[in-house]
Design a protein around this motif. Structure first.
Motif, PDB file in Angstrom:
ATOM      1  N   ASP A   1      -3.271   6.670 -17.638  1.00  0.00           N
ATOM      2  CA  ASP A   1      -2.819   7.326 -16.416  1.00  0.00           C
ATOM      3  C   ASP A   1      -3.679   8.538 -16.067  1.00  0.00           C
ATOM      4  O   ASP A   1      -3.894   8.835 -14.890  1.00  0.00           O
ATOM      5  N   ILE A   2      -4.167   9.238 -17.073  1.00  0.00           N
ATOM      6  CA  ILE A   2      -5.021  10.400 -16.821  1.00  0.00           C
ATOM      7  C   ILE A   2      -6.286   9.989 -16.073  1.00  0.00           C
ATOM      8  O   ILE A   2      -6.704  10.638 -15.110  1.00  0.00           O
ATOM      9  N   PHE A   3      -6.884   8.876 -16.501  1.00  0.00           N
ATOM     10  CA  PHE A   3      -8.166   8.479 -15.924  1.00  0.00           C
ATOM     11  C   PHE A   3      -8.034   7.480 -14.772  1.00  0.00           C
ATOM     12  O   PHE A   3      -9.032   7.078 -14.186  1.00  0.00           O
ATOM     13  N   ASP A   4      -6.799   7.079 -14.455  1.00  0.00           N
ATOM     14  CA  ASP A   4      -6.577   6.135 -13.360  1.00  0.00           C
ATOM     15  C   ASP A   4      -5.845   6.774 -12.187  1.00  0.00           C
ATOM     16  O   ASP A   4      -5.229   6.069 -11.385  1.00  0.00           O
ATOM     17  N   GLN A   5      -5.899   8.073 -12.073  1.00  0.00           N
ATOM     18  CA  GLN A   5      -5.143   8.732 -11.015  1.00  0.00           C
ATOM     19  C   GLN A   5      -5.616   8.305  -9.626  1.00  0.00           C
ATOM     20  O   GLN A   5      -4.815   8.242  -8.689  1.00  0.00           O
ATOM     21  N   ASP A   6      -6.900   7.948  -9.492  1.00  0.00           N
ATOM     22  CA  ASP A   6      -7.417   7.548  -8.176  1.00  0.00           C
ATOM     23  C   ASP A   6      -6.810   6.230  -7.723  1.00  0.00           C
ATOM     24  O   ASP A   6      -6.327   6.112  -6.598  1.00  0.00           O
ATOM     25  N   THR A   7      -6.808   5.242  -8.602  1.00  0.00           N
ATOM     26  CA  THR A   7      -6.246   3.949  -8.202  1.00  0.00           C
ATOM     27  C   THR A   7      -4.717   3.957  -8.229  1.00  0.00           C
ATOM     28  O   THR A   7      -4.073   3.292  -7.416  1.00  0.00           O
TER      29      THR A   7
ATOM     30  N   ALA B   1      -2.799   6.313  -7.313  1.00  0.00           N
ATOM     31  CA  ALA B   1      -2.317   6.940  -6.082  1.00  0.00           C
ATOM     32  C   ALA B   1      -2.167   5.931  -4.953  1.00  0.00           C
ATOM     33  O   ALA B   1      -1.397   6.137  -4.014  1.00  0.00           O
ATOM     34  N   LEU B   2      -2.891   4.804  -5.061  1.00  0.00           N
ATOM     35  CA  LEU B   2      -2.848   3.772  -4.027  1.00  0.00           C
ATOM     36  C   LEU B   2      -1.878   2.635  -4.367  1.00  0.00           C
ATOM     37  O   LEU B   2      -1.655   1.747  -3.557  1.00  0.00           O
ATOM     38  N   ASN B   3      -1.334   2.679  -5.591  1.00  0.00           N
ATOM     39  CA  ASN B   3      -0.585   1.532  -6.107  1.00  0.00           C
ATOM     40  C   ASN B   3       0.915   1.754  -5.970  1.00  0.00           C
ATOM     41  O   ASN B   3       1.478   2.677  -6.564  1.00  0.00           O
ATOM     42  N   SER B   4       1.565   0.883  -5.215  1.00  0.00           N
ATOM     43  CA  SER B   4       3.005   1.021  -4.979  1.00  0.00           C
ATOM     44  C   SER B   4       3.835   0.738  -6.223  1.00  0.00           C
ATOM     45  O   SER B   4       5.015   1.104  -6.293  1.00  0.00           O
TER      46      SER B   4
ATOM     47  N   THR C   1       7.453   3.515 -10.875  1.00  0.00           N
ATOM     48  CA  THR C   1       8.593   2.643 -11.152  1.00  0.00           C
ATOM     49  C   THR C   1       8.632   2.344 -12.646  1.00  0.00           C
ATOM     50  O   THR C   1       7.890   2.935 -13.436  1.00  0.00           O
ATOM     51  N   ILE C   2       9.458   1.398 -13.033  1.00  0.00           N
ATOM     52  CA  ILE C   2       9.535   0.969 -14.430  1.00  0.00           C
ATOM     53  C   ILE C   2       8.207   0.400 -14.905  1.00  0.00           C
ATOM     54  O   ILE C   2       7.921   0.351 -16.110  1.00  0.00           O
ATOM     55  N   GLU C   3       7.358  -0.026 -13.974  1.00  0.00           N
ATOM     56  CA  GLU C   3       6.081  -0.641 -14.324  1.00  0.00           C
ATOM     57  C   GLU C   3       4.996   0.379 -14.628  1.00  0.00           C
ATOM     58  O   GLU C   3       3.869   0.013 -14.968  1.00  0.00           O
ATOM     59  N   GLY C   4       5.296   1.666 -14.509  1.00  0.00           N
ATOM     60  CA  GLY C   4       4.306   2.683 -14.828  1.00  0.00           C
ATOM     61  C   GLY C   4       4.504   3.938 -14.017  1.00  0.00           C
ATOM     62  O   GLY C   4       5.006   3.904 -12.890  1.00  0.00           O
ATOM     63  N   ALA C   5       4.098   5.061 -14.607  1.00  0.00           N
ATOM     64  CA  ALA C   5       4.265   6.349 -13.931  1.00  0.00           C
ATOM     65  C   ALA C   5       3.090   6.637 -13.003  1.00  0.00           C
ATOM     66  O   ALA C   5       2.009   6.078 -13.156  1.00  0.00           O
ATOM     67  N   ARG C   6       3.331   7.501 -12.053  1.00  0.00           N
ATOM     68  CA  ARG C   6       2.251   8.074 -11.242  1.00  0.00           C
ATOM     69  C   ARG C   6       2.234   9.560 -11.580  1.00  0.00           C
ATOM     70  O   ARG C   6       3.102  10.315 -11.136  1.00  0.00           O
ATOM     71  N   ILE C   7       1.292   9.971 -12.406  1.00  0.00           N
ATOM     72  CA  ILE C   7       1.310  11.338 -12.915  1.00  0.00           C
ATOM     73  C   ILE C   7       0.727  12.315 -11.897  1.00  0.00           C
ATOM     74  O   ILE C   7      -0.010  11.935 -10.994  1.00  0.00           O
TER      75      ILE C   7
ATOM     76  N   ASP D   1      -6.549  -5.202  -4.832  1.00  0.00           N
ATOM     77  CA  ASP D   1      -6.820  -4.428  -3.613  1.00  0.00           C
ATOM     78  C   ASP D   1      -6.966  -2.947  -3.925  1.00  0.00           C
ATOM     79  O   ASP D   1      -7.892  -2.282  -3.427  1.00  0.00           O
ATOM     80  N   GLU D   2      -6.049  -2.401  -4.745  1.00  0.00           N
ATOM     81  CA  GLU D   2      -6.093  -0.981  -5.075  1.00  0.00           C
ATOM     82  C   GLU D   2      -7.340  -0.647  -5.908  1.00  0.00           C
ATOM     83  O   GLU D   2      -7.995   0.379  -5.679  1.00  0.00           O
ATOM     84  N   ASP D   3      -7.667  -1.514  -6.873  1.00  0.00           N
ATOM     85  CA  ASP D   3      -8.855  -1.263  -7.690  1.00  0.00           C
ATOM     86  C   ASP D   3     -10.127  -1.333  -6.857  1.00  0.00           C
ATOM     87  O   ASP D   3     -11.036  -0.502  -7.001  1.00  0.00           O
ATOM     88  N   ARG D   4     -10.189  -2.311  -5.961  1.00  0.00           N
ATOM     89  CA  ARG D   4     -11.377  -2.438  -5.113  1.00  0.00           C
ATOM     90  C   ARG D   4     -11.526  -1.216  -4.204  1.00  0.00           C
ATOM     91  O   ARG D   4     -12.626  -0.683  -4.033  1.00  0.00           O
ATOM     92  N   GLU D   5     -10.416  -0.744  -3.653  1.00  0.00           N
ATOM     93  CA  GLU D   5     -10.482   0.422  -2.770  1.00  0.00           C
ATOM     94  C   GLU D   5     -10.899   1.674  -3.532  1.00  0.00           C
ATOM     95  O   GLU D   5     -11.578   2.552  -2.985  1.00  0.00           O
ATOM     96  N   ALA D   6     -10.505   1.749  -4.835  1.00  0.00           N
ATOM     97  CA  ALA D   6     -10.877   2.901  -5.650  1.00  0.00           C
ATOM     98  C   ALA D   6     -12.271   2.751  -6.270  1.00  0.00           C
ATOM     99  O   ALA D   6     -12.719   3.628  -6.997  1.00  0.00           O
ATOM    100  N   GLY D   7     -12.937   1.631  -5.993  1.00  0.00           N
ATOM    101  CA  GLY D   7     -14.287   1.417  -6.513  1.00  0.00           C
ATOM    102  C   GLY D   7     -14.335   0.947  -7.941  1.00  0.00           C
ATOM    103  O   GLY D   7     -15.360   1.097  -8.620  1.00  0.00           O
TER     104      GLY D   7
END
Length: 278
Positions: A54-60, A62-65, A69-75, A181-187
Motif C-alpha cells: 500500500d505504501i508503494f501503490d498509493q498512485d494506483t 487512489a484510482l481503484n474503487s 473496502t474489505i478488499e484492501g485499504a486506501r492509505i 485500467d487503474e494500473d495502466r492509467e498509473a503507468g
C-alpha cells in the motif's frame, strides 16, 4: 483496527492456511515448534505484505474503487510512518526468534519469503511493475509448505510445494485483471496489463493446469476441486474478457483457497486420523 484492515484479513488464509498444511504434511496434526511461525503468518507477515504494498501503490490505489473496502485499504500519506514502524515492530522480534531457534536453512527460506514480498512493491526491484516477474514472484505464497518441514526436520512434499507455487502464479495474474485500467492509467505494466484479459486467462489457466497435475500426484479429490474452480474462472474470463469480469469473479477467486484448502486439509487430517498418512 486500522492496521488489521491494511493487512487484509480476508486474505490471511493464503499464509496461515499454507503454514498449517505445511505442518500437516509432515504427518502430525500439531507441532508446538510450528506455533511461532503460524503466529507470524497472521497479522505480522500479512501487514508486511500488504502494508508495504500500500505504501508503494498509493498512485494506483487512489484510482481503484476496490480500495477502502474489505478488499484492501486506501492509505493516507500520513500513515506511511505508522505502517513502517508497525511492520518493523511486529516482524523483527519473530525474525530474531527464528534466527535463534530454527535451523539455518529454515531461517534462510523465511528471509527469502519475506524479501520477495517486500521487493514485490519496494524499490529497487519492484516486481509488481515488471510483467511476468510480478506473477512469477508470487510463487512465494507456496513457501510455507517448504519452510515448515525444513523447520521441523521433516522431508518436503515436493508435488504439493510445486503445485502451490504454480497455483499462486496463476491466481496472482488472474486477480490483477480487474485492476488493468487503474494500473495502466498509473503507468504500471503488470502481466495482466501486458497480456490483456484473454491472454491472462490463458496464462493463468496453463499454470492452474500444471498445479492440477501436481496435486493429482498426492490427492485426486483436491486436484478435481482445483480443476473445477479454476476452470470456471478461466472459461468465464475467456467468454467475457474484460476487467469488469475480473471484478465480478473476484469473490469466487477469494473463496478458491478456502474451498480447495478445506478439502485438502480435511482429507489430510482424516488420513492421519485413520493411520493412512504418512
Amino acid at each position: 483496527m486500522r492496521l488489521i484492515h491494511i493487512s487484509r484479513p480476508v486474505l490471511w488464509i493464503n499464509t496461515i492456511g499454507s503454514g498449517a498444511v505445511g505442518v500437516w504434511l509432515t504427518g502430525v496434526p500439531f507441532d508446538l515448534r510450528a506455533l511461532p511461525i503460524i503466529l507470524w503468518l497472521t497479522l505480522p507477515f500479512n501487514l508486511l505484505i500488504y502494508g508495504v504494498n500500500d505504501i508503494f501503490d498509493q498512485d494506483t490505489d487512489a484510482l481503484n474503487s476496490r480500495k477502502g473496502t474489505i478488499e484492501g485499504a486506501r492509505i493516507h500519506p500520513r500513515e506511511v510512518r505508522l505502517i513502517v514502524w508497525a511492520v518493523a515492530a511486529l516482524n523483527i522480534p519473530f525474525l530474531i526468534y527464528f534466527l535463534l531457534t530454527l535451523p539455518l536453512p529454515a531461517v534462510g527460506l523465511i528471509a527469502i519469503y519475506a524479501g520477495v514480498f517486500v521487493f514485490y512493491s519496494a524499490p529497487p526491484l519492484q516486481f509488481k511493475r515488471r510483467p511476468f516477474l510480478d506473477s512469477l514472484s508470487n510463487a512465494a505464497y507456496g513457501m510455507p509448505l517448504l519452510i515448515m518441514p525444513i523447520a521441523l526436520g521433516a522431508a518436503p512434499v515436493w508435488p504439493a510445494i510445486l503445485g502451490l507455487f504454480a497455483w499462486s502464479i496463476a491466481k496472482h495474474a488472474y486477480d490483477a485483471v480487474q485492476d488493468i485500467d487503474e494500473d495502466r492509467e498509473a503507468g504500471i505494466t503488470t502481466t495482466a496489463v501486458r497480456l490483456g484479459p484473454r491472454g491472462t486467462a490463458i496464462w493463468s489457466g496453463a499454470w492452474w493446469l500444471v498445479s492440477t497435475v501436481l496435486f493429482a500426484l498426492i490427492s485426486l479429490p483436491v486436484a478435481a476441486v482445483n480443476l473445477a474452480i479454476s476452470g470456471v474462472l478461466v472459461v468465464w474470463m475467456l467468454a467475457r474478457p474484460t476487467p469488469a469480469t475480473g471484478r465480478r469473479l473476484y469473490p469466487l477467486s477469494i473463496a478458491f483457497p478456502y474451498i480447495a484448502g478445506s478439502v485438502a486439509s480435511g482429507l489430510l487430517l482424516a488420513a492421519m486420523f485413520f493411520g493412512i498418512y504418512p
